[in-house]
Design a protein around this motif. Sequence first.
Motif, PDB file in Angstrom:
ATOM      1  N   ASP A 286      31.428  40.818  61.901  1.00 33.02           N
ATOM      2  CA  ASP A 286      31.838  42.088  61.286  1.00 33.02           C
ATOM      3  C   ASP A 286      30.590  42.873  60.914  1.00 33.02           C
ATOM      4  O   ASP A 286      29.575  42.288  60.523  1.00 33.02           O
ATOM      5  CB  ASP A 286      32.633  41.823  59.993  1.00 33.02           C
TER       6      ASP A 286
ATOM      7  N   ASN B  22      33.496  44.660  65.114  1.00 33.25           N
ATOM      8  CA  ASN B  22      34.322  45.367  64.125  1.00 33.25           C
ATOM      9  C   ASN B  22      33.439  46.137  63.168  1.00 33.25           C
ATOM     10  O   ASN B  22      32.501  45.569  62.602  1.00 33.25           O
ATOM     11  CB  ASN B  22      35.059  44.365  63.214  1.00 33.25           C
TER      12      ASN B  22
ATOM     13  N   LEU C  63      33.669  47.718  59.656  1.00 33.77           N
ATOM     14  CA  LEU C  63      34.582  47.749  58.504  1.00 33.77           C
ATOM     15  C   LEU C  63      34.350  49.005  57.660  1.00 33.77           C
ATOM     16  O   LEU C  63      33.233  49.497  57.556  1.00 33.77           O
ATOM     17  CB  LEU C  63      34.371  46.511  57.626  1.00 33.77           C
TER      18      LEU C  63
ATOM     19  N   SER D  32      34.358  50.864  54.038  1.00 33.42           N
ATOM     20  CA  SER D  32      34.234  50.591  52.605  1.00 33.42           C
ATOM     21  C   SER D  32      34.401  51.888  51.834  1.00 33.42           C
ATOM     22  O   SER D  32      34.288  52.980  52.388  1.00 33.42           O
ATOM     23  CB  SER D  32      32.863  50.001  52.278  1.00 33.42           C
TER      24      SER D  32
ATOM     25  N   ASP E 291      38.494  46.929  54.427  1.00 36.28           N
ATOM     26  CA  ASP E 291      39.063  46.098  55.505  1.00 36.28           C
ATOM     27  C   ASP E 291      38.840  44.624  55.216  1.00 36.28           C
ATOM     28  O   ASP E 291      37.878  44.253  54.532  1.00 36.28           O
ATOM     29  CB  ASP E 291      38.393  46.442  56.837  1.00 36.28           C
ATOM     30  N   ASP E 292      39.708  43.795  55.764  1.00 36.97           N
ATOM     31  CA  ASP E 292      39.519  42.344  55.613  1.00 36.97           C
ATOM     32  C   ASP E 292      38.320  41.893  56.438  1.00 36.97           C
ATOM     33  O   ASP E 292      38.101  42.366  57.559  1.00 36.97           O
ATOM     34  CB  ASP E 292      40.758  41.582  56.131  1.00 36.97           C
TER      35      ASP E 292
ATOM     36  N   THR F  41      36.882  39.457  58.850  1.00 38.66           N
ATOM     37  CA  THR F  41      37.633  38.638  59.799  1.00 38.66           C
ATOM     38  C   THR F  41      36.795  37.559  60.465  1.00 38.66           C
ATOM     39  O   THR F  41      37.324  36.726  61.194  1.00 38.66           O
ATOM     40  CB  THR F  41      38.208  39.538  60.917  1.00 38.66           C
TER      41      THR F  41
END
Length: 283
Positions: free
Chosen positions: A2, A23, A25, A27, A43-44, A46
């Motif tokens: 990520d 990915n 993400l 914030s 976002d999680d 992953t």
Amino acid sequence: MDIIGGPASQLLAGRVSNILKNNLLISDFKRFPDGELYTRVLDDLTCDVVTIIQSTVTDSDFVSLLQLIDACRDVSRINVVIPYMGYARQDKRFKPGEPISARAIAEAIKADKVYIVNIHDESILDHFDAEAVNLDSTPVIGKYIKNMKLMDPLIISPDEGAIGLAKNASKNLGIDYDFLEKTRHSGEIVSMKPKTLAVKDRDVIILDDIISTGGTMAETIALLKSQGAHEVYVACVHPVLSSNSTLKLFRAGVKEIIATDTIDKGVSVVSVAPVIADALRAQ
Ligand code: R5P
């Protein structure tokens, strides 16, 4: 892996994730009513590995970086990319009672691996607990220079500290380089030791790691112009460009300011994303 882009490095994080196809993400960065920073990775996470990309141009940027690292502390491996590391120029105790600010900053950053683009002095890398790597942006700067239409060009380092940059950038271009010796009298005032350079009727690129107040570059531009240089360009890795520095450079006669996107400014025409992506791919 990520990728998290901090508030100061959103463009660069986006470019790195585009290259790596990882990915990216999202914030949230805002402030509480009392002015304190609020940071949340929306976002999680992953993957087992996360890479946080955040330059620390301001004190707030540094706090945001610490917050992002803490938000990711349950991830198995944290890489931190600091494209521009603030406080790196206070890498020594110049006067009694001063801190080694670069050490204080480095010791606060807890990660598994740290990458910095053209750190002001490589000795700073030893202050990180993690393995710390200096990434060199001179190949991408050199590539940009190669595509400019220049007349009998010469690369000039404005002080001894930047000779390595001038040497590396010129290496694959077949362009000569030379250097000046600078004395710093205060944060804003510098002077250059007189030296005759072979610049008459040539296009010159002055290359340094940082342009901050613009004092170093303005003095150098004036010297080169007085010696008959044709067009004078300034190039740097980190365009801090504080206060009225851009105006100073143009008043001194600069043709164009060229910089990388370690700090996202209008002059950031060279991206270090491929340099960062290559390093992350190779880990
Ligand atoms: C100094 O050691 C750096 O390499 C730069 O030359 C310096 O930070 C430039 O600062 P300024 O633009 O304020 O002269």
